[in-house]
Write an enzyme that holds these catalytic residues in place. Structure first.
Site, short mmCIF file in Angstrom:
data_model
loop_
_atom_site.label_atom_id
_atom_site.label_comp_id
_atom_site.label_asym_id
_atom_site.label_seq_id
_atom_site.Cartn_x
_atom_site.Cartn_y
_atom_site.Cartn_z
N ARG A 149 0.86 -1.20 0.00
CA ARG A 149 0.00 0.00 0.00
C ARG A 149 0.89 1.25 0.00
NH1 ARG A 149 -4.77 0.49 -1.61
NH2 ARG A 149 -5.52 -1.24 -0.35
N GLN A 188 -8.96 -7.10 -8.11
CA GLN A 188 -9.06 -5.69 -8.51
C GLN A 188 -7.68 -5.24 -9.01
OE1 GLN A 188 -11.40 -2.68 -7.47
NE2 GLN A 188 -10.06 -1.54 -6.12
N ARG A 227 0.43 -6.63 -9.97
CA ARG A 227 0.97 -6.06 -8.72
C ARG A 227 1.27 -7.10 -7.65
NH1 ARG A 227 -3.83 -2.65 -5.58
NH2 ARG A 227 -5.50 -4.18 -5.86
N HIS A 234 -0.07 3.46 -10.40
CA HIS A 234 -0.98 3.92 -9.33
C HIS A 234 -0.17 4.67 -8.24
CE1 HIS A 234 -3.92 3.75 -6.15
NE2 HIS A 234 -4.69 2.86 -6.74
N ASP A 245 -12.62 9.79 -6.24
CA ASP A 245 -12.25 8.63 -7.05
C ASP A 245 -12.71 8.93 -8.48
OD1 ASP A 245 -11.57 6.19 -8.04
OD2 ASP A 245 -12.69 4.99 -6.58
N GLU A 250 -2.70 9.01 -10.78
CA GLU A 250 -2.26 7.80 -11.46
C GLU A 250 -2.22 8.01 -12.97
OE1 GLU A 250 -4.87 4.64 -10.07
OE2 GLU A 250 -5.28 5.80 -8.27
#
Ligand code: BG6
Length: 281
Positions: free
Chosen positions: A59, A80, A85, A155, A198, A255
């Site tokens: 994170r 997701q 990743r 991201h 978002d 991002e």
């Protein structure tokens, strides 16, 4: 200097030191989770509660969302932001062309396990350049006999002094999809974050700035015409296992993406590079 290290939880990463900056890159996800110019504070935010564990995304830093951004369009059981990743990249090359610059090349390719989730042959090449600025370039090569479409994002979690002090430049008059309401709107005026955000901005320019009280961060995107802006604000930060309740105050994700209408279709043999250059100016 390039040093191979392991976190206390056993995750392998590469530590870079040169005359202009330091950086850390985990092999899992090709995930750069630290970059700091000499004499400056870290450019990227990293959660103190981040899992540094196999199979769980870190994170903070720059997770690579690929080959789909957000939820899988057809199968909600799939992870997701895709599988890159949490997949292992190999370091295939490292160079120190001068005392101020370090370059890494990492690779991740299709295998029986990726083909069972996403039925295409691919090579993903990640080029990271650590110097007075940081460049991350993710190249997708279609090695299959059929075309495929990817959506993706670098991201990036930026460290900010206080979310209330920050504004974002470069998105004025740009259309965005508000992922929280499903509405399409146009950005007007100075963009400050005052609540959960978002958004996927479309047909964007390629240069953006985060104006903070004590510094300005420059973001230059290439191979991208979409930008995702995300801040979870207090309720979502509280609900997330790997963030603390007030973490939303010191981070902001801007991002560099190929998301939503900016997804890219690659025919066999074709390649596409999504690239970002970041620096404090
Ligand atoms: C952002 C998405 O890019 O990533 C948000 O737009 C999402 O919807 C956020 O919540 C974090 O995603 P994750 O999977 O890392 O928790």
């Amino acid at each position: 200097m390039i040093i191979n290290k392991k976190t206390a939880t056993g995750l392998e990463y590469i530590e870079i030191h040169n005359k202009s900056a330091t950086a850390k890159v985990a092999l899992q996800g090709g995930h750069l989770f630290h970059y700091q110019q000499q004499g400056k504070t870290p450019l990227l935010w990293l959660s103190e509660k981040s899992h540094f564990q196999t199979g769980k995304a870190i994170r903070g830093g720059i997770p690579l969302c690929w080959p789909w951004f957000g939820k899988h369009p057809a199968d909600l059981d799939l992870p997701q932001h895709g599988f890159a990743r949490t997949s292992f990249f190999r370091l295939v090359e490292s160079n120190e062309p001068d005392k101020k610059t370090t370059e890494l090349v990492l690779k991740f390719e299709s295998s029986a396990s990726t083909l069972s989730i996403w039925p295409y042959g691919f090579q993903l090449i990640l080029r990271i350049t650590v110097g007075p600025s940081l460049t991350v370039a993710l190249t997708t090569i279609n090695c299959d006999t059929k075309a495929f479409t990817i959506s993706s994002a670098l991201h990036t979690y930026f460290a900010v002094s206080s979310i209330n002090a920050v504004s974002v430049q470069g998105l004025d008059e740009t259309e965005y999809l508000d992922a929280l309401t499903g509405e399409t709107k146009i950005q007007r005026g100075i963009f400050r974050i005052k609540e959960e955000v978002d958004r996927i901005y479309q047909k964007t320019k390629s240069s953006f700035k985060i104006i903070d009280s004590d510094r300005v961060i420059q973001i230059i995107s290439e191979g991208s015409s979409s930008v995702v802006v995300w801040n979870p604000w207090i309720d979502k930060s509280t609900r997330m296992a790997d963030m603390q309740a007030d973490d939303y105050k010191t981070m902001l994700c801007i991002e560099t993406a190929n998301a939503f209408k900016d997804a890219r279709r690659l025919i066999p043999g074709e390649e596409h590079t999504l690239k970002v250059t970041l620096m404090e100016i």
